[in-house]
Design an enzyme around this catalytic site. Structure first.
Site, PDB file in Angstrom:
ATOM      1  N   ASP A  43       0.834  -1.207   0.000  1.00 27.22           N
ATOM      2  CA  ASP A  43       0.000   0.000   0.000  1.00 27.22           C
ATOM      3  C   ASP A  43       0.867   1.255   0.000  1.00 27.22           C
ATOM      4  OD1 ASP A  43      -2.289   1.479   0.021  1.00 27.22           O
ATOM      5  OD2 ASP A  43      -2.777   1.123   2.124  1.00 27.22           O
ATOM      6  N   HIS A 102       2.823   3.391  -9.073  1.00 26.57           N
ATOM      7  CA  HIS A 102       2.688   1.941  -9.305  1.00 26.57           C
ATOM      8  C   HIS A 102       3.936   1.385 -10.002  1.00 26.57           C
ATOM      9  CE1 HIS A 102      -1.288   2.061  -7.738  1.00 26.57           C
ATOM     10  NE2 HIS A 102      -1.839   2.680  -8.762  1.00 26.57           N
ATOM     11  N   GLU A 148       0.892 -13.690  12.084  1.00 27.68           N
ATOM     12  CA  GLU A 148       1.472 -12.536  12.769  1.00 27.68           C
ATOM     13  C   GLU A 148       1.406 -11.332  11.825  1.00 27.68           C
ATOM     14  OE1 GLU A 148       2.662 -12.440  15.884  1.00 27.68           O
ATOM     15  OE2 GLU A 148       2.182 -14.554  16.170  1.00 27.68           O
ATOM     16  N   ARG A 177       0.086   7.660  -2.615  1.00 27.81           N
ATOM     17  CA  ARG A 177       0.600   8.727  -1.751  1.00 27.81           C
ATOM     18  C   ARG A 177       2.060   9.047  -2.075  1.00 27.81           C
ATOM     19  NH1 ARG A 177      -1.156   5.852   3.399  1.00 27.81           N
ATOM     20  NH2 ARG A 177      -1.769   4.348   1.809  1.00 27.81           N
ATOM     21  N   LEU A 195      10.879 -20.547  -4.526  1.00 28.04           N
ATOM     22  CA  LEU A 195       9.762 -19.727  -4.034  1.00 28.04           C
ATOM     23  C   LEU A 195       8.530 -19.861  -4.929  1.00 28.04           C
ATOM     24  CD1 LEU A 195       8.759 -17.266  -2.208  1.00 28.04           C
ATOM     25  CD2 LEU A 195       9.621 -15.798  -4.029  1.00 28.04           C
TER      26      LEU A 195
HETATM   27  C1  FPP Z   1      -1.898   0.186  -3.394  1.00 28.46           C
HETATM   28  O1  FPP Z   1      -1.445   1.523  -3.401  1.00 28.46           O
HETATM   29  C2  FPP Z   1      -1.364  -0.529  -4.529  1.00 28.46           C
HETATM   30  C3  FPP Z   1      -2.119  -1.061  -5.548  1.00 28.46           C
HETATM   31  C4  FPP Z   1      -3.570  -0.956  -5.599  1.00 28.46           C
HETATM   32  C5  FPP Z   1      -1.485  -1.748  -6.673  1.00 28.46           C
HETATM   33  C6  FPP Z   1      -0.279  -2.554  -6.316  1.00 28.46           C
HETATM   34  C7  FPP Z   1       0.546  -2.669  -7.536  1.00 28.46           C
HETATM   35  C8  FPP Z   1       1.887  -2.669  -7.576  1.00 28.46           C
HETATM   36  C9  FPP Z   1       2.752  -2.684  -6.376  1.00 28.46           C
HETATM   37  C10 FPP Z   1       2.599  -2.664  -8.864  1.00 28.46           C
HETATM   38  C11 FPP Z   1       2.642  -3.992  -9.445  1.00 28.46           C
HETATM   39  C12 FPP Z   1       1.463  -4.140 -10.275  1.00 28.46           C
HETATM   40  C13 FPP Z   1       0.799  -5.256 -10.477  1.00 28.46           C
HETATM   41  C14 FPP Z   1      -0.540  -5.181 -11.099  1.00 28.46           C
HETATM   42  C15 FPP Z   1       1.340  -6.582 -10.055  1.00 28.46           C
HETATM   43  P1  FPP Z   1      -2.530   2.677  -3.534  1.00 28.46           P
HETATM   44  O2  FPP Z   1      -2.638   3.025  -4.975  1.00 28.46           O
HETATM   45  O3  FPP Z   1      -3.808   2.252  -2.875  1.00 28.46           O
HETATM   46  O4  FPP Z   1      -1.822   3.804  -2.724  1.00 28.46           O
HETATM   47  P2  FPP Z   1      -2.538   4.938  -1.869  1.00 28.46           P
HETATM   48  O5  FPP Z   1      -3.290   4.259  -0.749  1.00 28.46           O
HETATM   49  O6  FPP Z   1      -1.374   5.744  -1.365  1.00 28.46           O
HETATM   50  O7  FPP Z   1      -3.416   5.711  -2.807  1.00 28.46           O
END
Ligand code: FPP
Length: 246
Positions: free
Chosen positions: A20, A37, A207, A24, A131
């Site tokens: 997450d 992303h 955990e 931000r 893995l």
């Molecule tokens: C959450 O951050 C993240 C996601 C919804 C996407 C996770 C994707 C990646 C880490 C890149 C790899 C991509 C794939 C599809 C494997 P957020 O956008 O909710 O962040 P925020 O809460 O700060 O807005």
């Protein structure tokens, strides 16, 4: 912190991560969410590499939730494209690192191009024995549990199963994570303290480790710190500390 500080005999066999904070991170840098992303995808590479190095058996990444379909269309299609690009870019490295790939979630709802790339990648890596990397895509736990209930009910209606034979093992066998051990450690980045519809059944005794670090900034050191923290904990599974120390 380095690998020497990790007790190789007390590694979590399965680490699940709620990645997450991409949005931000991008906002803090006045960049578009997709840039966040993209940087998050580089973190995925770094963390998967260290997990393979440590010989962790399973890692599940919450990459796209059922609820994420409600994000603005450009962000959704950007994420789907990013996934295809990532698989193109890292497939050789995944293979060289002996990593197997699995996907959990409602994959029928993914765009055809993404589905095809995933299917090809899973096939290419299927004989690997290191893995197991599990991507949760178009996944939500309530969806998964609802599907499980439908399947078990159908088995009973078809007289393949008796209601009295339904037990925890049966339930587990009808989830997407069939034959995958439950996570021992869940990491959530970005200072949020929620489960967000992720692996609700499977996290019963897991955990939890929360960190304020945003996913694009999360690195090898942060991951090792989470592992060391996990190794200091006493896991009681409902028993008393005295019972465990006997
Ligand atoms: C959450 O951050 C993240 C996601 C919804 C996407 C996770 C994707 C990646 C880490 C890149 C790899 C991509 C794939 C599809 C494997 P957020 O956008 O909710 O962040 P925020 O809460 O700060 O807005």
């Amino acid at each position: 912190m380095n690998l020497d500080e990790i007790d190789k005999n007390k590694l979590p066999s399965h680490v699940a991560i709620i990645m997450d904070g991409n949005g931000r991170w991008a906002k803090n840098k006045s960049k578009s969410r997709l840039v966040g992303h993209q940087k998050g995808a580089e973190t995925v590479d770094e963390i998967v590499t260290v997990a393979a190095e440590l010989q962790i058996s399973y890692m599940t990444l919450y990459a796209f939730s059922t609820e994420n379909w409600h994000r603005p269309q450009p962000e959704v299609s950007g994420l789907m494209d990013l996934l295809v690009n990532m698989l193109n870019k890292y497939i050789k490295k995944l293979h060289d690192n002996n990593i197997r790939l699995l996907v959990i979630g409602e994959t029928d709802s993914l765009p055809p191009k993404t589905r095809k790339k995933l299917a090809d990648s899973i096939k290419k890596l299927q004989q690997n024995t290191g893995l197991t990397l599990i991507l949760a895509l178009s996944y939500s736990s309530r969806w998964e549990i609802t599907e499980m209930v439908k399947s078990v009910a159908q088995e009973c209606l078809d007289s393949q199963m008796n209601v009295k034979d339904i037990n925890q093992h049966v339930v587990s066998q009808f989830l997407c994570t069939k034959n995958i051990p439950d996570p021992e450690l869940l990491i959530r980045t970005s200072g949020e303290y929620r489960i967000s519809n992720f692996l609700l059944w499977q996290l019963a005794y897991t955990e939890f480790y929360f960190t304020d670090v945003l996913w694009p900034d999360f690195n090898r050191q942060d991951f090792l710190k989470a592992i060391v923290d996990f190794q200091k904990r006493e896991r009681r599974f409902g028993k008393t500390g005295e019972q465990l120390n006997k």
